[in-house]
Design an enzyme around this catalytic site. Sequence first.
Site, PDB file in Angstrom:
ATOM      1  N   LYS A  44      50.495  38.322  51.769  1.00  0.00           N
ATOM      2  CA  LYS A  44      49.088  38.542  51.403  1.00  0.00           C
ATOM      3  C   LYS A  44      48.305  39.077  52.602  1.00  0.00           C
ATOM      4  O   LYS A  44      47.553  40.042  52.471  1.00  0.00           O
ATOM      5  CB  LYS A  44      48.463  37.239  50.871  1.00  0.00           C
ATOM      6  CG  LYS A  44      47.009  37.450  50.430  1.00  0.00           C
ATOM      7  CD  LYS A  44      46.330  36.211  49.862  1.00  0.00           C
ATOM      8  CE  LYS A  44      44.828  36.485  49.712  1.00  0.00           C
ATOM      9  NZ  LYS A  44      44.041  35.320  49.344  1.00  0.00           N
ATOM     10  N   ASP A  73      32.196  37.537  54.211  1.00  0.00           N
ATOM     11  CA  ASP A  73      31.685  37.490  52.838  1.00  0.00           C
ATOM     12  C   ASP A  73      32.614  38.355  52.015  1.00  0.00           C
ATOM     13  O   ASP A  73      32.959  39.475  52.408  1.00  0.00           O
ATOM     14  CB  ASP A  73      30.247  37.984  52.737  1.00  0.00           C
ATOM     15  CG  ASP A  73      29.634  37.533  51.408  1.00  0.00           C
ATOM     16  OD1 ASP A  73      29.591  36.309  51.159  1.00  0.00           O
ATOM     17  OD2 ASP A  73      29.223  38.397  50.614  1.00  0.00           O
ATOM     18  N   LYS A 120      39.985  27.232  52.798  1.00  0.00           N
ATOM     19  CA  LYS A 120      41.100  28.156  52.550  1.00  0.00           C
ATOM     20  C   LYS A 120      40.879  29.465  53.314  1.00  0.00           C
ATOM     21  O   LYS A 120      41.799  30.034  53.886  1.00  0.00           O
ATOM     22  CB  LYS A 120      41.235  28.458  51.052  1.00  0.00           C
ATOM     23  CG  LYS A 120      41.628  27.256  50.216  1.00  0.00           C
ATOM     24  CD  LYS A 120      43.123  27.030  50.324  1.00  0.00           C
ATOM     25  CE  LYS A 120      43.647  25.856  49.562  1.00  0.00           C
ATOM     26  NZ  LYS A 120      43.475  25.887  48.137  1.00  0.00           N
TER      27      LYS A 120
HETATM   28  O1  LIG Z   1      30.433  31.578  52.052  1.00  0.00           O
HETATM   29  P1  LIG Z   1      31.545  30.813  52.706  1.00  0.00           P
HETATM   30  O2  LIG Z   1      31.106  29.504  53.271  1.00  0.00           O
HETATM   31  O3  LIG Z   1      32.328  31.625  53.699  1.00  0.00           O
HETATM   32  O4  LIG Z   1      32.623  30.430  51.542  1.00  0.00           O
HETATM   33  P2  LIG Z   1      32.639  30.959  50.016  1.00  0.00           P
HETATM   34  O5  LIG Z   1      33.874  30.481  49.333  1.00  0.00           O
HETATM   35  O6  LIG Z   1      31.322  30.627  49.362  1.00  0.00           O
HETATM   36  O7  LIG Z   1      32.790  32.492  50.235  1.00  0.00           O
HETATM   37  P3  LIG Z   1      31.948  33.728  49.657  1.00  0.00           P
HETATM   38  O8  LIG Z   1      30.534  33.367  49.467  1.00  0.00           O
HETATM   39  O9  LIG Z   1      32.302  34.881  50.551  1.00  0.00           O
HETATM   40  O10 LIG Z   1      32.612  33.938  48.235  1.00  0.00           O
HETATM   41  C1  LIG Z   1      33.914  34.439  48.188  1.00  0.00           C
HETATM   42  C2  LIG Z   1      34.559  34.137  46.853  1.00  0.00           C
HETATM   43  O11 LIG Z   1      35.332  35.291  46.454  1.00  0.00           O
HETATM   44  C3  LIG Z   1      36.598  34.909  46.019  1.00  0.00           C
HETATM   45  N1  LIG Z   1      37.597  35.375  47.012  1.00  0.00           N
HETATM   46  C4  LIG Z   1      37.357  35.922  48.237  1.00  0.00           C
HETATM   47  N2  LIG Z   1      38.499  36.191  48.878  1.00  0.00           N
HETATM   48  C5  LIG Z   1      39.489  35.798  48.061  1.00  0.00           C
HETATM   49  C6  LIG Z   1      40.886  35.798  48.173  1.00  0.00           C
HETATM   50  O12 LIG Z   1      41.503  36.219  49.274  1.00  0.00           O
HETATM   51  N3  LIG Z   1      41.595  35.336  47.150  1.00  0.00           N
HETATM   52  C7  LIG Z   1      40.997  34.883  46.041  1.00  0.00           C
HETATM   53  N4  LIG Z   1      39.678  34.829  45.848  1.00  0.00           N
HETATM   54  C8  LIG Z   1      38.909  35.283  46.859  1.00  0.00           C
HETATM   55  C9  LIG Z   1      36.600  33.382  45.941  1.00  0.00           C
HETATM   56  O13 LIG Z   1      36.160  32.996  44.678  1.00  0.00           O
HETATM   57  C10 LIG Z   1      35.564  33.010  46.983  1.00  0.00           C
HETATM   58  O14 LIG Z   1      34.976  31.763  46.725  1.00  0.00           O
HETATM   59 MG   LIG Z   2      29.553  31.523  50.060  1.00  0.00          MG
END
Ligand SMILES: O=P(O)(O)OP(=O)(O)OP(=O)(O)OC[C@H]1O[C@@H](n2cnc3c(O)ncnc32)[C@H](O)[C@@H]1O
Ligand SMILES: [Mg+2]
Length: 271
Positions: A186, A73, A13
């Site tokens: 968004k 991140d 996503k």
């Molecule tokens: O580390 P990568 O592989 O990039 O993927 P991840 O999903 O684990 O990513 P993160 O460690 O950066 O964690 C980010 C989390 O924060 C939340 N998040 C970040 N951006 C968001 C958004 O635009 N809308 C909703 N939730 C978001 C969501 O739960 C994500 O899984």
């Molecule tokens: Mg992550």
Amino acid sequence: MTQRVLLATGNTKKLTELRRIIADNDLDLEVVGLRDIDPYPDPVESEWTFEGNALIKAREGMIHSGLPSLADDSGLCVDALGGMPGVRSSRWNGPEQEDIANLELVLRQIEDVPRGRRQAQFVAVMALVMPDGREFTTRGEMTGHLTNRSKGSRGFGYDPIFVPDEQVPDADGRLRTSAEMTADEKDAISHRGRAVRAILPILARELGLPVPEGLRVEPGALPGADREGPEPTLPASEWTAQIPVIGRPEQGGAKPAPPGVPSSGVTPLEP
Ligand SMILES: O=P(O)(O)OP(=O)(O)OP(=O)(O)OC[C@H]1O[C@@H](n2cnc3c(O)ncnc32)[C@H](O)[C@@H]1O
Ligand SMILES: [Mg+2]
């Protein structure tokens, strides 16, 4: 020739959002994902700052692909939870990284918090690591408040419980969650949209591409603008670009900018 850049994220996503924002800005780039290169183990996100974890992911991507590598991140920082889940947003309910379980845990944790004290902000840090080891980070934030139940099915993660401040209420005075907004709506206000739009001029400059219209900044305002001149006074790994941030100081494990440091410009990263 179209140049290739890696987006080192395991979150499809997020990859979709990042690709969309880059595409909207007319950069002649091929954005490859982790599925397009040989697999490597997920790096451990061991830092307490978004900057630190974004750099860990971008460095791994660059080491394994040899390509200029971007990584994001991001997370949700809830005031009533002291800025958490912050850098732990994707693992808040355990290591499974399940969006709905994470979101439901946050809702339970703030169920007694009244509407006036449910402020939160999304934070995203984009890191860029070049094959020569030069490193840059940019940050974006989106402020808002949390609802008490999920609304909307777009976006991902905590979007269904997050109501951004920057929106116009509908005819009934109702505000929408970011999961009820279109992708364009968004992107225009989101933490990720802001962080990506801030890193694109740096990426363009590093790749020798024209900076897209609308993203132009004064050449001296970009970190590393003096790369042809004398060595920077800080190692390359300590340069960061910050975009103007709306709202409160950063939370969720990240340190506020040192006193006297402007909200845009070059600031050192914490160790
Ligand atoms: O580390 P990568 O592989 O990039 O993927 P991840 O999903 O684990 O990513 P993160 O460690 O950066 O964690 C980010 C989390 O924060 C939340 N998040 C970040 N951006 C968001 C958004 O635009 N809308 C909703 N939730 C978001 C969501 O739960 C994500 O899984
Ligand atoms: Mg992550």
